[in-house]
Enzyme design. Structure first.
Site, PDB file in Angstrom:
ATOM      1  CG  HIS A  48      45.707-133.351  77.194  1.00 59.41           C
ATOM      2  ND1 HIS A  48      46.242-132.164  76.731  1.00 59.41           N
ATOM      3  CD2 HIS A  48      44.483-133.047  77.709  1.00 59.41           C
ATOM      4  CE1 HIS A  48      45.380-131.190  76.969  1.00 59.41           C
ATOM      5  NE2 HIS A  48      44.309-131.692  77.543  1.00 59.41           N
ATOM      6  CG  ASP A  90      46.830-134.178  71.688  1.00 58.55           C
ATOM      7  OD1 ASP A  90      45.723-134.742  71.662  1.00 58.55           O
ATOM      8  OD2 ASP A  90      47.289-133.623  72.701  1.00 58.55           O
ATOM      9  CG  ASP A  99      50.934-132.823  70.735  1.00 56.50           C
ATOM     10  OD1 ASP A  99      50.324-131.734  70.706  1.00 56.50           O
ATOM     11  OD2 ASP A  99      50.960-133.566  71.729  1.00 56.50           O
ATOM     12  CD  GLU A 142      50.568-134.357  75.554  1.00 57.83           C
ATOM     13  OE1 GLU A 142      50.311-133.729  76.609  1.00 57.83           O
ATOM     14  OE2 GLU A 142      49.991-134.140  74.473  1.00 57.83           O
TER      15      GLU A 142
END
Length: 922
Positions: free
Chosen positions: A145, A150, A10, A12
């Site tokens: 987030h 996540d 994941d 960001e």
């Protein structure tokens, strides 16, 4: 499948564009033989400011990354975790695009997307966002987030998706294996080889739609209808008080119930205005159900909005089925296009391209949904934006329906099943659209009924106008010809008939093929003539545009018909009519030939398409020959440059009188906004109810059970420019700072109701430039209605800009909505063709168009908007009107008089800010 090495990742990022944005945080979890063996997580210094909305979304602030490593320092270790494994992510294309940009090369190994898998396995879920799925499946998502949190949630979701896949019926799994793109082949092939249980039909999936089932009941005695007995159900301690936590008895609700009961008993029509919070839904459902069951008849309930229809179906009716002392049967019935057609699905699947395409994923989702749906109603299916066009190709419609000749007619047709449920029901729920369409086409869909309740009745005139209108669109004709002729990714009806000739002896074969060829030639000429006609319409549009600027529509009247381009339109229309007639004749000649060959389905389809062509031809003739004294004709240009022709009646009242009001024993019209200036006369005049004898209509007006003097504050700005003197862009710039300051003074949670999408976008741009740190949400910019409301509720400082449906039907109780701003009074646009023609007609009759139409329509809209603020007896908030005309023009008093008893003041904006701060300080 999950025993093989895989890595859940994941990322960001500072934005959505890999070419401009960069990675902010990254996490990876490596699993081998189903066990977590390595974990990686780090913040990344992006070397650029983090946008405020990303800081709000992720919680990652500038100071958190100032000492973090740069991407090139951590990327090698991150990539080393991925080697020899399947990469798994939620919305994998997003993460892999950023990784490709960072590493300089595309990932060559296998990739699985849990977002894609969840859409396939749970196509009925309203959202497939990770946090929504986590909430549904009770997955621990500690920090939304944030990359590591996540990634951990995605790993848990993967396990759930695998277990759900193993539950699939082997037959369905086999179909999936054949349809899936190559990236998913291993997933479904492994599941198929694992010998999943055969009792798939018995598996209860989360999110399955449950509908009320028919219960046997003992018929009640004739004449046993008792309003007093129904009222007792509403009293404190009654069955509803026991069934509803926090139930409050409301005398206004009892008053509405009694009036509706009176109308049913006396066979009269009733006009019932019931303010927000009166509980009018239960106030009409209860007498409707009692009347239907006691008298052995059907009662229809028609709503305008989907949200109210769903409230009745999923909330109110199940509540009453649990609470009432006797069983009753209810049904939900929608228009044909709301249901999937199984036959068209099979045709669609046969035409799918063999390589990986989004259409194949869409088809997988459909088959999964069909294993669960009891109704085939598209509202249960979460359609993606790119799937909307495909959905229309699979929906039931009149043009292609084969009726009793369809192989699914007796078993498997969702339209037939829905009609059957309505026939067996005591009450059935429909919408205005279906009600009026059925009336127009001779009651072909709805079962007979003599009692009707029309909720949200203030929309009745507009909906009647829409359904009495005739339209013919370039896109409709395009898809019609598309279906007849072979095109990529869609079956061509006429070319496919050639394969049937193989079964015929040579003489018959030659004759049949000759007829098919004649049809194809006629089709080519019809398409050519159609293209020429719409080219002529384009010329007319451009010629008119030189003289008069039009935003979206051009009325086919007056000086437009004096242009030379209009003569070209009529000339090409004549050629078009000839070619369409020829094509229709050729299609009809195919029917007996196909019947003789035993190709019954193909024969019925030829009949349907010939009938559709006749319908299109009649529509075109009626539009071009419309009588300007009774009808308004116009054309619109869509975003793709294609045109649609329309014709609508100037007045719908006489038609409603003949087709609806005089054919029913009792109709109840109800809404929170039926009156203008404390009178029902405007509604009666516009809908034709005034044509009924006065004794046949009873009226009732019930105020909302709120104390607006203590719950609401109405503030009117006096120092902003008159919006009628400025363009949308100019007025947006003039009011943007006031909107921002007002929202801050109110403490956020501000809803701004705009008149048009154009003004909404203008004010959005102005606010964005003034305050990049504000949580700004715009309808049609930041998402659809439900997404925006969800985001609005999440951020206390949010400003939500809405138009259209946001003026009514949204419910934000308590502190979810603190301030409502109406930048300008909601007068309808005079450029709308039907309204423009009606205004002209009133002027020709010697009436004041503004006072008799524009002003009443604006007042009704204004009242709907005002009603968004106070939704509960404990709510408290403020409404701010920025339009100075409310106090500077004489007609402003009509707006104010239409509101409930609320305290209001008119002041400059700076004083309004002080008042707001004081109002919200206690």
């Amino acid at each position: 499948m999950l025993n093989n090495p895989y890595v859940v990742v994941d990322l960001e990022t500072t934005g959505l564009d890999p070419s401009q944005d960069t990675i902010l945080e990254m996490a990876a979890l490596r699993f081998e033989e189903g066990r977590l063996v390595q974990q990686f997580s780090t913040l990344v210094n992006p070397r650029k400011p983090i946008p405020p909305h990303i800081q709000r979304l992720t919680g990652i602030k500038e100071d958190m990354v100032s000492e973090a490593p740069f991407l090139e320092e951590v990327l090698p270790n991150f990539l080393s975790l991925l080697q020899g494994a399947t990469v798994i992510a939620h919305n994998a294309p997003f993460d892999m695009a950023f990784l490709a940009k960072a590493s300089g090369s595309l990932w060559e190994g296998p990739i699985l997307d849990t977002l894609e898998l969840s859409r396939i396995l749970f196509p009925w879920f309203p959202s497939h966002k990770l946090h929504v799925l986590a909430r549904h499946f009770n997955i621990d998502l500690a920090e939304q987030h944030r990359a590591l949190s996540d990634a951990k949630a995605t790993a848990q979701l993967l396990e759930i998706l695998w277990k759900e896949t193993l539950k699939l019926n082997p037959t369905l799994l086999k179909r999936f294996k054949e349809l899936v793109p190559s990236r998913l082949t291993l997933w479904f092939a492994t599941a198929l080889s694992a010998h999943p249980p055969s009792s798939f039909a018995e598996v209860a999936a989360s999110g399955e739609i449950k509908f009320p089932e028919r219960e046997e009941k003992v018929p009640e005695e004739e004449g046993a209808f008792s309003p007093e007995a129904i009222v007792e159900l509403l009293k404190p301690g009654g069955v509803l008080a026991q069934a509803l936590p926090g139930y409050e008895y409301r005398p206004q609700q009892e008053q509405v119930l009694r009036v509706i009961s009176q109308a049913l008993e006396e066979s009269k029509h009733a006009l019932v205005e019931a303010g927000t919070g009166t509980g009018k839904s239960l106030a009409y459902l209860l007498p409707a159900i009692f009347w239907a069951c006691k008298k052995g008849c059907r009662v229809a309930i028609a709503t305008h909005t989907i949200s109210l229809q769903e409230q009745l179906w999923y909330k109110d009716i199940p509540l009453l089925q649990r609470s009432l002392p006797f069983p009753f049967r209810a049904a939900l019935l929608k228009g044909r296009s709301n249901y999937i057609c199984r036959r068209r699905l099979l045709e669609w699947e046969e035409s799918l391209p063999s390589h990986d395409t989004p259409e194949r994923i869409f088809t997988l989702r459909i088959w999964r949904w069909l294993a669960f749906t009891l109704t085939g109603d598209w509202s249960e299916f979460k359609t993606l934006p790119e799937e909307e066009g495909w959905k229309s190709l699979l929906s039931s419609d009149n043009e292609t329906c084969l009726g009793s000749h369809c192989p699914f007619h007796t078993a498997g047709c969702f339209v037939t099943a829905a009609r059957r449920r309505a026939e067996e029901a005591d009450i059935f729920i429909i919408n205005h659209s279906l009600l009026l369409s059925d009336l127009r086409w001779g009651n072909q869909v709805l079962p007979p009924f003599s009692y009707l309740i029309v909720d949200e009745a203030h929309h009745l005139e507009d909906t009647a106008t829409e359904h009495l209108a005739i339209s013919l669109s370039q896109s409709t004709l395009h898809y019609f010809f598309h279906r007849l002729q072979a095109k990529p990714r869609l079956l061509g009806y006429l070319p496919n008939l050639s394969s049937l000739a193989e079964k015929l002896p040579p003489p018959n074969q030659a004759f049949f093929l000759s007829q098919v060829e004649k049809s194809l030639l006629a089709l080519a000429k019809a398409e050519e003539a159609t293209d020429s006609f719409f080219a002529a319409l384009k010329s007319l549009w451009e010629a008119s545009e030189k003289n008069n600027r039009q935003d979206f529509a051009l009325r086919l009247a007056g000086k437009v018909k004096e242009l030379p381009a209009w003569e070209l339109v009529l000339e090409t229309a004549g050629v078009l009519e000839e070619t369409w007639e020829r094509l229709r004749d050729e299609l009809e000649k195919l029917v007996p030939l196909l019947e003789d060959m035993g190709a019954t389905l193909q024969a019925r389809e030829a009949e349907r398409m010939a009938a559709a062509l006749k319908f299109y031809l009649n529509s075109l003739q009626q539009i071009l020959d419309s009588d300007e004294d009774k009808e308004v004709a116009w054309m619109e240009r869509g975003p793709n440059g294609w045109f649609t022709l329309y014709s609508a009646p100037l007045e719908v009242g006489p038609w409603l009188m003949d087709m609806l009001f005089q054919t029913k024993e009792c109709i109840v019209f109800t809404s929170a906004t039926l009156q203008v200036n404390k009178s029902f006369s405007f509604f009666c005049r516009r809908t034709g109810l005034e044509l009924l004898p006065g004794e046949r209509v009873i009226t009732c007006s019930v105020e909302a059970p709120f104390d607006y003097s203590t719950q609401a504050k109405l503030l009117i700005a006096t120092d902003l420019p008159n919006p009628s003197h400025l363009s949308d862009e100019e007025y947006a710039k003039a009011t943007a700072k006031a909107i921002l300051d007002i929202s801050r003074a109110a403490g956020g949670r501000t809803l701004v109701l705009c008149n048009s999408h154009r003004f909404l976008r203008a004010i959005y741009e102005s606010l964005s430039s003034l305050s990049p740190t504000e949580v700004l949400l715009g309808q049609g910019i930041d998402g659809h209605r439900f997404q925006l409301i969800e985001e609005f509720c999440r951020y206390p400082q949010a400003i939500l800009l809405g138009t259209g449906t946001f003026w009514e039907g949204i419910d934000l109780p308590g502190d979810l909505l603190r301030c409502l701003i109406i930048p300008r009074l909601p007068f309808p646009s005079p450029n709308v063709p039907v309204l423009a023609a009606r205004l002209e007609s009133l002027a020709e009759q010697g009436q004041d168009p503004f006072m008799n139409l524009s002003l009443p329509l604006a007042i009704i809209r204004f009242r709907q908007g005002f009603g968004r603020l106070i939704r509960r007896s404990t709510d408290r908030g403020a409404v701010v009107i920025l339009d100075c005309r409310l106090t500077s023009k004489r007609y402003g008093s009509y707006f104010l008089a239409s509101l409930p008893e609320v305290n209001f003041t008119s002041n400059p904006v700076k004083d309004i800010l002080s008042q707001l701060k004081f109002w919200f300080s206690f």
